[in-house]
Design a protein around this motif. Sequence first.
Motif, mmCIF file in Angstrom:
data_model
loop_
_atom_site.group_PDB
_atom_site.id
_atom_site.type_symbol
_atom_site.label_atom_id
_atom_site.label_comp_id
_atom_site.label_asym_id
_atom_site.label_seq_id
_atom_site.Cartn_x
_atom_site.Cartn_y
_atom_site.Cartn_z
ATOM 1 N N GLY A 101 -2.436 1.369 11.946
ATOM 2 C CA GLY A 101 -2.487 1.170 10.498
ATOM 3 C C GLY A 101 -3.987 1.889 9.892
ATOM 4 O O GLY A 101 -3.798 2.600 8.869
ATOM 5 N N LEU A 132 4.393 -1.036 7.482
ATOM 6 C CA LEU A 132 3.810 0.328 7.194
ATOM 7 C C LEU A 132 5.037 1.050 6.555
ATOM 8 O O LEU A 132 4.703 1.857 5.580
ATOM 9 C CB LEU A 132 3.599 1.195 8.388
ATOM 10 N N ALA A 137 5.258 4.703 4.676
ATOM 11 C CA ALA A 137 4.931 5.596 6.026
ATOM 12 C C ALA A 137 6.300 6.067 6.528
ATOM 13 O O ALA A 137 7.347 5.537 6.443
ATOM 14 C CB ALA A 137 4.309 4.739 6.838
ATOM 15 N N LEU A 154 -0.813 6.162 1.730
ATOM 16 C CA LEU A 154 0.031 4.963 1.738
ATOM 17 C C LEU A 154 -0.025 4.328 0.126
ATOM 18 O O LEU A 154 -0.840 4.533 -0.393
ATOM 19 C CB LEU A 154 -0.418 3.765 2.749
ATOM 20 N N ALA A 175 -4.297 -1.426 6.840
ATOM 21 C CA ALA A 175 -3.649 -0.266 6.206
ATOM 22 C C ALA A 175 -3.676 -0.376 4.794
ATOM 23 O O ALA A 175 -3.915 0.731 4.144
ATOM 24 C CB ALA A 175 -2.297 -0.166 6.574
#
Length: 422
Positions: A101, A132, A137, A154, A175
Motif C-alpha cells: 500500500g 487497493l 489500483a 490512488l 495507502a
Amino acid sequence: MDSILVRGNGALEGQIAIAGAKNACLALMPATLLSEEPLTLINAPRLSDIRTMSQLLQSLGAEVTSLADGTVLAMSSHALTSHTADYDIVRKMRASILVLGPMLARDGQAVVSLPGGCAIGARPVDLHLKALDAMGAELDLRDGYVHAKAPNGLKGGSVKFDFASVGATENAVMAASLAKGTTVLENAAREPEIVDLVKCLRAMGAQIEGEGTSRIEIQGVDRLHGATHTVVTDRIELGTYMLAPAICGGEVELLGGRIGLVGAFCEKLDAAGVSVTETETGLRVARKNGRISAVDVTTEPYPGFPTDLQAQMMALLCTAEGTSVLEETIFENRFMHAPELMRMGARIDVHGGHATVTGVDRLKGAPVMATDLRASVSLILAGLAAEGETMVSRVYHLDRGYEHVVAKLRGVGADIERISET
C-alpha cells in the motif's frame, strides 16, 4: 538449532518489563515509505521479525538504523531504489505485504511477493487487494507476485471488508493517506495496533478519523512529513507473561501493562481464578487461591479474546479443575500445539475448530517441538508448571515474537535455559 530447557520450579515472584508491540511495529515501519522525511520509532521490540522488516525496507532503498540497543529505529525513505519486494525476504514473514500500500500510494507502482510466515492457515491477501482495487489500483497476480500500478495515483474509495482483517486495514489506511479524496473503510479492524498506526500517521500529517471503531474515514493529503512515535505495549507478550504466575503460582508485575489492552483476556482469567490489578507501573497478576477453574474460550477479533493468546491459555487450562472448550474462529490449523501438550500428559480432544481440554493434576516434562510462534511459548509455560524437565525444540519461532524470554522468566525465578547446538 537451539532448544529451551525448562524445569518446573514452583511459584514465580518479581517484575517483567513488557516490550513494544511486534505487530504494531511491523505496520509502523512500512509507514516510512509514505514520506521522504525521517520516521523514528521508540520502544521498538528486538525481534527477528523486526530485523526481517528492516532488511525488506533496506532492499527497497530505505535507510534503517537501529539505536539505543535496538529499541529505537531511525528510518528514512528519501530515495527509494526499488519497488520490488522479493520472495527471498517476503517468504519469511506475512507482514511483508504491508509495503504494498505505501509504495503504491507514494510512487504509483509496487511488485510484492505473496508472503509467508507461520503455518497456521491460508490467511490470504485478497482483502488487501480488494481495498487497493477500490482505490483504483491496477492489480495483476502472476508468478507468485502482486504487480500493482496506479499511474495517476490512488483515489478515494469505499471499502467494506468481508472480515475485520488487521493487515488489510493497515494497508488500506496507509495507502488512503496519500490517495486523492476520501476513503471510507467499513468493518475495519479495531485492534490497538490499528489505533497506534493511525496515531503515527496523524503525527506525519495524515487526516484520519474513526480508529478503534469499525468505520475509519481517511481524507487523503498530498504529502506526509517525518515524525517520532512511541510504539504501543505488546498486548500479546503482556498476556503471555500474565499467564506465567497463573500457571505456576506466585505474583508477578508486568511493567507497562494496561487492562485496556487485554480486557477480554482479563475477564477469562478472572473467571478461571486469577487476580489482575492495575498498579502505577503496570499490572499485578496472581492466583486468587487454589487450583485454576475451567473456562470456555472463543477467539474473536478485537475486542474479543485474541487468537494469539489461545495456545498459551490452553496451557493454563491443561491443569484446571474441570473441562474447558476452546473454539478457534480466526485461523484454521491453530491447534498444532495440542499434540505436544498431550506428550506432557494433557488431556485434549480436537475436532475441527474446537478443542476440549480436561484438566489433570500435574503435567510431566517431555521433549516437545514448537510448531509456530505462539505454540512455542505455550510449551514453555506448560514446562514451568510440569514435573521434571521439558525440552522445547525448534524455538527459532520464538525469536520472531518474544525478546529475551529466558532472561525475563529467569528474572522472576523460573528454571529455564537456552541450549545452543554447535
